[in-house]
Scaffold this active site. Sequence first.
Site, PDB file in Angstrom:
ATOM      1  N   ASN A  97       0.852  -1.182   0.000  1.00 17.21           N
ATOM      2  CA  ASN A  97       0.000   0.000   0.000  1.00 17.21           C
ATOM      3  C   ASN A  97       0.892   1.238   0.000  1.00 17.21           C
ATOM      4  O   ASN A  97       1.399   1.655   1.041  1.00 17.21           O
ATOM      5  CB  ASN A  97      -0.882  -0.050   1.264  1.00 17.21           C
ATOM      6  N   ARG A 134      -2.238  -1.613  -3.668  1.00  9.15           N
ATOM      7  CA  ARG A 134      -3.352  -0.678  -3.537  1.00  9.15           C
ATOM      8  C   ARG A 134      -3.128   0.474  -4.518  1.00  9.15           C
ATOM      9  O   ARG A 134      -2.048   1.061  -4.569  1.00  9.15           O
ATOM     10  CB  ARG A 134      -3.398  -0.114  -2.120  1.00  9.15           C
ATOM     11  N   HIS A 143     -11.499   4.897  -0.400  1.00  4.86           N
ATOM     12  CA  HIS A 143     -11.574   3.947   0.729  1.00  4.86           C
ATOM     13  C   HIS A 143     -12.407   2.717   0.377  1.00  4.86           C
ATOM     14  O   HIS A 143     -12.936   2.036   1.262  1.00  4.86           O
ATOM     15  CB  HIS A 143     -12.220   4.574   1.989  1.00  4.86           C
ATOM     16  N   HIS A 154     -16.193   4.928   7.358  1.00  4.51           N
ATOM     17  CA  HIS A 154     -14.738   4.795   7.489  1.00  4.51           C
ATOM     18  C   HIS A 154     -14.248   6.159   7.969  1.00  4.51           C
ATOM     19  O   HIS A 154     -14.128   7.106   7.186  1.00  4.51           O
ATOM     20  CB  HIS A 154     -14.106   4.435   6.142  1.00  4.51           C
ATOM     21  N   ARG A 161      -8.622  18.047   6.000  1.00  2.00           N
ATOM     22  CA  ARG A 161      -9.366  18.392   4.779  1.00  2.00           C
ATOM     23  C   ARG A 161     -10.723  18.991   5.140  1.00  2.00           C
ATOM     24  O   ARG A 161     -11.363  18.547   6.099  1.00  2.00           O
ATOM     25  CB  ARG A 161      -9.603  17.148   3.925  1.00  2.00           C
ATOM     26  N   GLY A 214     -13.323   5.796  13.979  1.00  3.84           N
ATOM     27  CA  GLY A 214     -14.493   4.920  14.108  1.00  3.84           C
ATOM     28  C   GLY A 214     -14.259   3.751  15.049  1.00  3.84           C
ATOM     29  O   GLY A 214     -15.155   3.331  15.784  1.00  3.84           O
ATOM     30  N   GLU A 245      -7.532  -3.286   5.308  1.00  2.00           N
ATOM     31  CA  GLU A 245      -7.404  -3.110   3.857  1.00  2.00           C
ATOM     32  C   GLU A 245      -6.344  -4.046   3.281  1.00  2.00           C
ATOM     33  O   GLU A 245      -6.508  -4.573   2.177  1.00  2.00           O
ATOM     34  CB  GLU A 245      -7.069  -1.652   3.544  1.00  2.00           C
TER      35      GLU A 245
HETATM   36  P1  AMP Z   1      -6.487   6.400  10.333  1.00  2.00           P
HETATM   37  O1  AMP Z   1      -6.352   7.462   9.286  1.00  2.00           O
HETATM   38  O2  AMP Z   1      -7.587   5.432  10.069  1.00  2.00           O
HETATM   39  O3  AMP Z   1      -5.182   5.741  10.690  1.00  2.00           O
HETATM   40  O4  AMP Z   1      -6.941   7.187  11.680  1.00  2.00           O
HETATM   41  C1  AMP Z   1      -6.086   8.052  12.347  1.00  2.00           C
HETATM   42  C2  AMP Z   1      -6.884   8.899  13.337  1.00  2.00           C
HETATM   43  O5  AMP Z   1      -7.557   8.046  14.276  1.00  2.00           O
HETATM   44  C3  AMP Z   1      -6.017   9.805  14.206  1.00  2.00           C
HETATM   45  O6  AMP Z   1      -5.718  11.020  13.552  1.00  2.00           O
HETATM   46  C4  AMP Z   1      -6.918  10.024  15.409  1.00  2.00           C
HETATM   47  O7  AMP Z   1      -7.774  11.108  15.165  1.00  2.00           O
HETATM   48  C5  AMP Z   1      -7.759   8.743  15.496  1.00  2.00           C
HETATM   49  N1  AMP Z   1      -7.352   7.879  16.604  1.00  2.00           N
HETATM   50  C6  AMP Z   1      -6.361   6.964  16.614  1.00  2.00           C
HETATM   51  N2  AMP Z   1      -6.267   6.359  17.833  1.00  2.00           N
HETATM   52  C7  AMP Z   1      -7.215   6.916  18.608  1.00  2.00           C
HETATM   53  C8  AMP Z   1      -7.657   6.737  19.957  1.00  2.00           C
HETATM   54  N3  AMP Z   1      -7.077   5.854  20.766  1.00  2.00           N
HETATM   55  N4  AMP Z   1      -8.692   7.490  20.396  1.00  2.00           N
HETATM   56  C9  AMP Z   1      -9.296   8.388  19.588  1.00  2.00           C
HETATM   57  N5  AMP Z   1      -8.936   8.612  18.310  1.00  2.00           N
HETATM   58  C10 AMP Z   1      -7.928   7.885  17.816  1.00  2.00           C
END
Ligand code: AMP
Length: 391
Positions: free
Chosen positions: A7, A88, A177, A203, A236, A328, A379
């Site tokens: 990826n 990816r 996504h 997502h 964004r 999420g 993913e």
């Molecule tokens: P992703 O782009 O799916 O990797 O998500 C990253 C985002 O998930 C981070 O910028 C945080 O805002 C959120 N995140 C990650 N870990 C936590 C956590 N333990 N509690 C709340 N938000 C989290």
Amino acid sequence: MKILSVNAGSSSLKFQLYEMPEEKVLISGLMEKIGSKDSFYTIKVNGEKVKKEVELKNHAQAFEALVEELKTNNVADSLDEIKGIGHRVVQGGDYFDKTVVIDDEVLSKIEEFSSLAPLHNPAAVTGIKAAFEVFPNAVQTAVFDTAFHQTMPKENYLYAIPMSWYDEYKVRRYGMHGTSHKFVTERMNEILGRCDTKLITCHIGNGASISAVVNGKCINTSMGLTPNAGLIMGTRCGDIDASIIPYIMEKTGMSPKEIDNALNKESGLLSLTGKSNDIRDITAGIESGDENCILAHKIYVKRIVDYIAKYYVEMNGCDAIVFTAGVGENSINTRREVINRLGSLGITLDEEANDVRVEERLISTKDSKTECWIIPTDEELMIARDTLELI
Ligand code: AMP
């Protein structure tokens, strides 16, 4: 059989090597800040995590480091054991509606769609070319972020703009996504024990999108021509009045590149809070009474609710709402605030069940009209599954 998932992001490269069909991860790694002097990578193998600070000038060097790690960690007797490599690819335009085996024609199509994803598609192409050199006998596949959304009806992907922009420049909603939306859709249908379902898949990570999925097929999604549409994200802006762009360009003299940068990297939660794009910091801010964090989170949650409500009406009901990705899966308060605003649809949260992170779980009450679930996304595994299927 060993299958490698690759990826390549704009400045990162994530990989996982699987033993398939057992779906066992043999080694995984993440290379970050590719192209900058302080690039580094982390490797996870046999339950141990190692960080290495190595300058990775470009994606080709990152791929070389990946191959070195595969060799030195003895995850295979020989690289020939790797029979498939799934890549990816962010943008497959309106040409690719499923995962495909890569040949010269596919590769040139991916290059053609680079203008729609200038930061991502070229990185994927570099990874694919490097992989062909190192693994000449492996089947290489391209797994597109946009493919899952190709089932959207025209009424949901056309913009009300001059039609020549669509005809000549392919300006339309593509959505992103898709691999993640597909993964959680398949898992949700497996849990529900049927495929004739209406799902809303959320997502929500640093980048975020919501999809409406009927009978396993996407009918609408919040991202558009690019990932900067729909929800408010880490940095964004998501949906805005299109005329803001020429207005600010005229007022400030910003170039298209500068304004694109401002809307992609300096907006969203980061600009609303004035300090962070990370929900962990924002939750801490809310707890300490920071007014900007409180307001930013309200606006953020409201946009998620707007999309859920929109898709609920569009599908004429919904069997399950799925929360996935960084926010999420982890953010207890974000899920709580979202679900608590859905009371008028008869959707109710089980507070105790919601008090969890990164665990597959039903988080709505038994009498909730629509089930709400956390389903951790994967993913890389979806890429490996698609590649195995093609082999
Ligand atoms: P992703 O782009 O799916 O990797 O998500 C990253 C985002 O998930 C981070 O910028 C945080 O805002 C959120 N995140 C990650 N870990 C936590 C956590 N333990 N509690 C709340 N938000 C989290």
